[in-house]
Design a protein around this motif. Structure first.
Motif, mmCIF file in Angstrom:
data_model
loop_
_atom_site.group_PDB
_atom_site.id
_atom_site.type_symbol
_atom_site.label_atom_id
_atom_site.label_comp_id
_atom_site.label_asym_id
_atom_site.label_seq_id
_atom_site.Cartn_x
_atom_site.Cartn_y
_atom_site.Cartn_z
ATOM 1 N N VAL A 137 -6.351 -54.925 183.156
ATOM 2 C CA VAL A 137 -6.724 -55.607 181.891
ATOM 3 C C VAL A 137 -7.398 -54.980 180.949
ATOM 4 O O VAL A 137 -7.442 -54.543 179.634
ATOM 5 C CB VAL A 137 -6.979 -57.114 181.936
ATOM 6 N N ASP A 138 -8.545 -54.188 181.639
ATOM 7 C CA ASP A 138 -9.647 -53.576 180.721
ATOM 8 C C ASP A 138 -8.945 -52.320 180.180
ATOM 9 O O ASP A 138 -9.141 -52.018 178.934
ATOM 10 C CB ASP A 138 -10.829 -53.142 181.515
ATOM 11 N N ASP A 139 -8.233 -51.555 180.596
ATOM 12 C CA ASP A 139 -7.634 -50.328 180.130
ATOM 13 C C ASP A 139 -6.614 -50.682 179.234
ATOM 14 O O ASP A 139 -6.395 -50.114 178.209
ATOM 15 C CB ASP A 139 -6.811 -49.497 181.496
ATOM 16 N N LEU A 140 -5.758 -51.855 179.469
ATOM 17 C CA LEU A 140 -4.892 -52.450 178.261
ATOM 18 C C LEU A 140 -5.580 -52.841 177.118
ATOM 19 O O LEU A 140 -5.061 -52.507 176.018
ATOM 20 C CB LEU A 140 -3.879 -53.555 178.803
ATOM 21 N N VAL A 141 -6.802 -53.575 177.319
ATOM 22 C CA VAL A 141 -7.410 -53.870 176.102
ATOM 23 C C VAL A 141 -8.082 -52.600 175.410
ATOM 24 O O VAL A 141 -8.072 -52.445 173.984
ATOM 25 C CB VAL A 141 -8.763 -54.694 176.444
ATOM 26 N N GLN A 142 -8.525 -51.588 176.066
ATOM 27 C CA GLN A 142 -9.171 -50.529 175.241
ATOM 28 C C GLN A 142 -7.795 -49.602 174.730
ATOM 29 O O GLN A 142 -8.058 -49.210 173.389
ATOM 30 C CB GLN A 142 -9.439 -49.439 176.555
ATOM 31 N N GLU A 143 -6.828 -49.720 175.176
ATOM 32 C CA GLU A 143 -5.509 -49.066 174.607
ATOM 33 C C GLU A 143 -5.162 -49.763 173.313
ATOM 34 O O GLU A 143 -4.763 -49.386 172.259
ATOM 35 C CB GLU A 143 -4.277 -49.075 175.414
ATOM 36 N N VAL A 144 -5.240 -51.006 173.347
ATOM 37 C CA VAL A 144 -4.802 -51.930 172.072
ATOM 38 C C VAL A 144 -5.663 -51.570 171.075
ATOM 39 O O VAL A 144 -5.291 -51.411 169.708
ATOM 40 C CB VAL A 144 -4.956 -53.526 172.457
ATOM 41 N N PHE A 145 -7.010 -51.537 171.352
ATOM 42 C CA PHE A 145 -7.943 -51.182 170.209
ATOM 43 C C PHE A 145 -7.973 -49.879 169.780
ATOM 44 O O PHE A 145 -8.244 -49.557 168.610
ATOM 45 C CB PHE A 145 -9.450 -51.801 170.576
ATOM 46 N N LEU A 146 -7.378 -49.007 170.700
ATOM 47 C CA LEU A 146 -7.183 -47.603 170.272
ATOM 48 C C LEU A 146 -5.924 -47.297 168.961
ATOM 49 O O LEU A 146 -6.138 -46.683 168.432
ATOM 50 C CB LEU A 146 -6.961 -46.619 171.385
ATOM 51 N N VAL A 147 -5.142 -48.092 169.694
ATOM 52 C CA VAL A 147 -3.815 -48.452 168.579
ATOM 53 C C VAL A 147 -4.431 -48.996 167.420
ATOM 54 O O VAL A 147 -4.020 -48.203 166.247
ATOM 55 C CB VAL A 147 -2.554 -49.322 169.078
ATOM 56 N N ALA A 148 -5.195 -49.893 167.434
ATOM 57 C CA ALA A 148 -5.766 -50.529 166.019
ATOM 58 C C ALA A 148 -6.319 -49.671 165.342
ATOM 59 O O ALA A 148 -6.566 -49.658 163.990
ATOM 60 C CB ALA A 148 -6.687 -51.810 166.474
ATOM 61 N N HIS A 149 -7.302 -48.725 166.113
ATOM 62 C CA HIS A 149 -7.907 -47.440 165.394
ATOM 63 C C HIS A 149 -6.898 -46.658 164.720
ATOM 64 O O HIS A 149 -7.233 -46.248 163.559
ATOM 65 C CB HIS A 149 -8.972 -47.080 166.239
ATOM 66 N N ARG A 150 -6.179 -46.171 165.234
ATOM 67 C CA ARG A 150 -5.008 -45.227 164.865
ATOM 68 C C ARG A 150 -4.260 -45.774 163.755
ATOM 69 O O ARG A 150 -3.889 -45.077 162.643
ATOM 70 C CB ARG A 150 -3.949 -44.700 165.848
ATOM 71 N N ARG A 151 -4.004 -47.219 163.595
ATOM 72 C CA ARG A 151 -3.257 -47.800 162.626
ATOM 73 C C ARG A 151 -4.412 -47.989 161.458
ATOM 74 O O ARG A 151 -3.969 -48.313 160.399
ATOM 75 C CB ARG A 151 -2.819 -49.023 162.828
#
Length: 194
Positions: free
Chosen positions: A37-51
């Protein structure tokens, strides 16, 4: 004619501060293993940053926008590796329920939560996401439709089917857990005919 409010921009950092726990909970309900879960949460917010963050123009909510990203991140994660079933993280569950004093109540609560999660796991990802957002997170159907870029009728249809599927799965799980009917102490044993 009233002026439409100015759209507000939410960068990934402010989204993380406000909604990281929502995203973690949502991913868990989507079936992510506790260890990932922690790694996936980080990935979600990286995508949010890239968008470029979220532009709040009043049509969708930040949580439904993040949920749409989380669904895609979880889907990619599932495709990239074969999921192996892991035992529930009982230590985390017990920590979250440390306020419960009665061990019997704690066990019943854990069993009920496991049943709900197992029933959620029977839903396909699109229906599960809409069910979780509407039923558990209280998101309106209009915001879900806007964030997922689907017609509102599709949201209603998927929600209806998800509710039905969830209820059926939950009922099956409850039926399996009920002990088989045992003869009463006062009933004579069944006789076998020769």
């Amino acid at each position: 004619m009233s002026a439409r409010p100015q759209p507000r921009h939410h960068d990934a950092a402010s989204l993380f501060r406000a909604h990281a726990s929502f995203v973690a909970s949502f991913l868990h309900r989507l079936g992510a293993l506790p260890a990932e879960v922690d790694d996936l949460v980080q990935e979600v917010f990286l995508v949010a940053h890239r968008r470029g963050g979220f532009i709040d123009d009043g049509r969708a909510r930040p949580t439904t926008w993040l949920a749409e990203i989380a669904i895609r991140v979880a889907s990619v994660s599932r495709r990239s590796k074969r999921r192996s079933r892991e035992q529930p993280d009982h230590a985390a569950i017990n920590d979250a329920r440390s306020h419960t004093v009665d061990p019997g109540t704690a066990v019943e609560t854990e069993e009920a939560l496991d049943r709900v999660q197992t029933a959620l796991d029977t839903l396909d990802p699109e229906r599960r996401a809409i069910f979780i957002l509407f039923e558990l997170e209280g998101e309106p159907c209009s915001a879900i439709a806007e964030s997922f870029e689907i017609p509102i009728g599709t949201v209603y249809s998927r929600l209806h089917k998800a509710r039905k599927q969830f209820k059926e799965a939950h009922a099956r799980l409850l039926a399996r857990e009920r002990p088989a009917a045992r003869p009463s102490v006062h009933e004579p044993p069944a006789t076998v005919m020769p």
